[in-house]
Write an enzyme that holds these catalytic residues in place. Structure first.
Site, mmCIF file in Angstrom:
data_model
loop_
_atom_site.group_PDB
_atom_site.id
_atom_site.type_symbol
_atom_site.label_atom_id
_atom_site.label_comp_id
_atom_site.label_asym_id
_atom_site.label_seq_id
_atom_site.Cartn_x
_atom_site.Cartn_y
_atom_site.Cartn_z
ATOM 1 N N LYS A 1 26.262 -3.853 -1.704
ATOM 2 C CA LYS A 1 27.615 -3.872 -1.717
ATOM 3 C C LYS A 1 28.318 -2.971 -0.623
ATOM 4 O O LYS A 1 29.451 -2.740 -0.399
ATOM 5 C CB LYS A 1 28.253 -3.063 -2.951
ATOM 6 C CG LYS A 1 27.783 -3.420 -4.234
ATOM 7 C CD LYS A 1 28.221 -2.491 -5.276
ATOM 8 C CE LYS A 1 27.451 -2.754 -6.703
ATOM 9 N NZ LYS A 1 27.663 -1.798 -7.667
ATOM 10 N N HIS B 1 5.208 5.672 11.569
ATOM 11 C CA HIS B 1 4.726 5.479 10.264
ATOM 12 C C HIS B 1 3.734 6.787 9.887
ATOM 13 O O HIS B 1 2.570 6.436 10.035
ATOM 14 C CB HIS B 1 4.047 4.352 10.127
ATOM 15 C CG HIS B 1 3.642 3.697 8.713
ATOM 16 N ND1 HIS B 1 3.788 4.819 7.484
ATOM 17 C CD2 HIS B 1 3.227 2.760 7.918
ATOM 18 C CE1 HIS B 1 3.566 4.081 6.700
ATOM 19 N NE2 HIS B 1 3.196 2.766 6.771
ATOM 20 N N ARG C 1 0.554 -1.099 -0.026
ATOM 21 C CA ARG C 1 0.014 0.313 -0.019
ATOM 22 C C ARG C 1 0.833 1.220 0.146
ATOM 23 O O ARG C 1 0.501 2.228 -0.751
ATOM 24 C CB ARG C 1 -0.926 0.074 1.344
ATOM 25 C CG ARG C 1 -2.251 -0.564 1.325
ATOM 26 C CD ARG C 1 -2.760 -1.055 2.480
ATOM 27 N NE ARG C 1 -1.747 -2.194 2.913
ATOM 28 C CZ ARG C 1 -1.832 -3.610 2.487
ATOM 29 N NH1 ARG C 1 -2.690 -3.854 1.771
ATOM 30 N NH2 ARG C 1 -0.910 -4.567 2.724
ATOM 31 N N THR C 2 1.902 1.380 0.842
ATOM 32 C CA THR C 2 2.660 2.454 1.034
ATOM 33 C C THR C 2 3.059 2.757 -0.227
ATOM 34 O O THR C 2 3.366 4.197 -0.578
ATOM 35 C CB THR C 2 3.477 2.426 2.330
ATOM 36 O OG1 THR C 2 2.739 2.028 3.249
ATOM 37 C CG2 THR C 2 4.027 4.009 2.525
HETATM 38 C C1 NCD Z 1 1.686 -1.210 8.181
HETATM 39 C C2 NCD Z 1 3.212 -1.181 8.258
HETATM 40 O O1 NCD Z 1 3.975 -1.094 7.460
HETATM 41 O O2 NCD Z 1 3.406 -0.566 9.625
HETATM 42 N N1 NCD Z 1 1.435 -1.384 6.804
HETATM 43 C C3 NCD Z 1 0.994 -0.277 5.939
HETATM 44 O O3 NCD Z 1 1.899 0.412 5.726
HETATM 45 N N2 NCD Z 1 -0.230 -0.194 5.527
HETATM 46 C C4 NCD Z 1 1.056 -2.101 9.225
HETATM 47 C C5 NCD Z 1 1.640 -3.539 9.219
HETATM 48 O O4 NCD Z 1 2.689 -3.971 8.464
HETATM 49 O O5 NCD Z 1 1.074 -4.268 9.998
#
Ligand code: NCD
Length: 308
Positions: A80, A130, A50-51
């Site tokens: 490397k 995040h 998603r991100t």
């Molecule tokens: C989350 C993450 O990467 O922290 N995923 C995301 O970006 N939607 C949640 C997860 O990985 O559980």
């Protein structure tokens, strides 16, 4: 001064509100005049669906271009032995903005010291933060309240799952406390429920909520019929270093105990903690939430380039 988004608090409530208002009008269309020709590097050292893809889609829909780095560990000079610092020094000579996902907590803050006046966005650093996920999560709640789906009173929010190591839990819980009230999202209590040893969030999160007087009742006393928003998370096995966690599903019987207006959120990907049987329940809100990712990231990039 250039804005780096290393943690959820990197933007002020006023700025975030502006971003949310902008995101409200954006959808799956092309807005080529918003970011014409801007080049954004996506440097991802750890896995993402998603991100990575919502940033890529957001950039392209705004008329910008992606400098792709979806597998930095294997297919860049990191293999490397190149340091994060050197990679950032080099890429900031090419890109107008850097989006970084990294396995180490604090990597984004560290990297932001080496990119000069090129803005850096943290797309997840270890079990730390995040921020853009927190923005789209808060946007989802803000929007549900604005549209009348959620009541316009203080909300009861429950984090259900691996609260101890989920960076999305840290970022959202802290953002709710620091920005929620100023942005019109007020809440009554924030509670936590999860498997033994993983239910409680880290101390900094707990302290922020407790200081605001909003910490809910302990685990076993949480009553689902009083909850407006449930935020489910998967076991973050990549950060557990051998510690075992008993998966506790938030299944249909639990969903049915929530009030009808409640919404069930999940940052995704889900595993067995959120069975597919819940998808058909009108409280399932997680795909709406992930859809919001692109619009919020579009609005955020637009804001960063408007206000260098
Ligand atoms: C989350 C993450 O990467 O922290 N995923 C995301 O970006 N939607 C949640 C997860 O990985 O559980």
């Amino acid at each position: 001064m250039v804005t780096h988004i290393t943690h959820a608090g990197s933007l002020s409530p006023g700025t975030l509100r502006h971003v949310f208002e902008k995101a409200t009008g954006l959808g799956k269309q092309n807005y080529g005049s918003m970011l014409p020709g801007k080049q954004v590097a996506l440097l991802f050292y750890t896995a993402s669906t998603r991100t990575y893809l919502s940033f890529a889609a957001a950039i392209q829909r705004l008329g910008g271009e992606v400098l792709p780095g979806s597998d930095m560990k294997q297919f860049s000079s990191v293999a490397k032995g190149e340091s994060l610092e050197d990679t950032i020094r080099v890429v900031s000579g090419y890109a107008d903005c850097i989006v970084l996902r990294h396995g180490e907590a604090g990597a984004a803050e560290r990297a932001s010291k080496y990119c000069g006046n090129v803005p850096l966005i943290n797309a997840g650093d270890g079990d730390n933060e995040h921020p853009t996920q927190a923005y789209l999560d808060l946007f989802t709640i803000w929007q549900a309240q604005r549209d009348g789906r959620l009541p316009k009173r203080g909300l009861n929010i429950l984090f259900f799952g691996d609260n101890a190591t989920s960076r999305t839990v840290r970022s959202l819980a802290k953002l709710l406390v620091s920005h929620g009230p100023d942005m019109g999202v007020s809440f009554e209590k924030i509670s936590f429920f999860g498997p033994e040893g993983f239910s409680s969030p880290p101390e900094d999160v707990k302290a922020a909520i407790a200081d605001a007087g909003k910490l809910g009742l302990p685990d076993h006393m949480v009553q689902l019929d009083n909850v407006d928003v449930v935020y489910v998370t998967r076991p973050q096995v990549e950060f557990h270093q051998g510690r075992k966690l008993e998966v506790m599903p938030f299944g249909l019987p639990a969903a049915k105990l929530l009030p009808e207006h409640a919404i069930i959120m999940h940052p995704l990907p889900r595993t067995s903690e959120l069975p597919e049987e819940v998808d058909a329940d009108p409280r399932a809100w997680y795909f709406k939430q992930s859809n919001n990712g692109m619009a919020v990231r579009m609005a955020l990039l637009w804001h960063l380039f408007q206000n260098p």
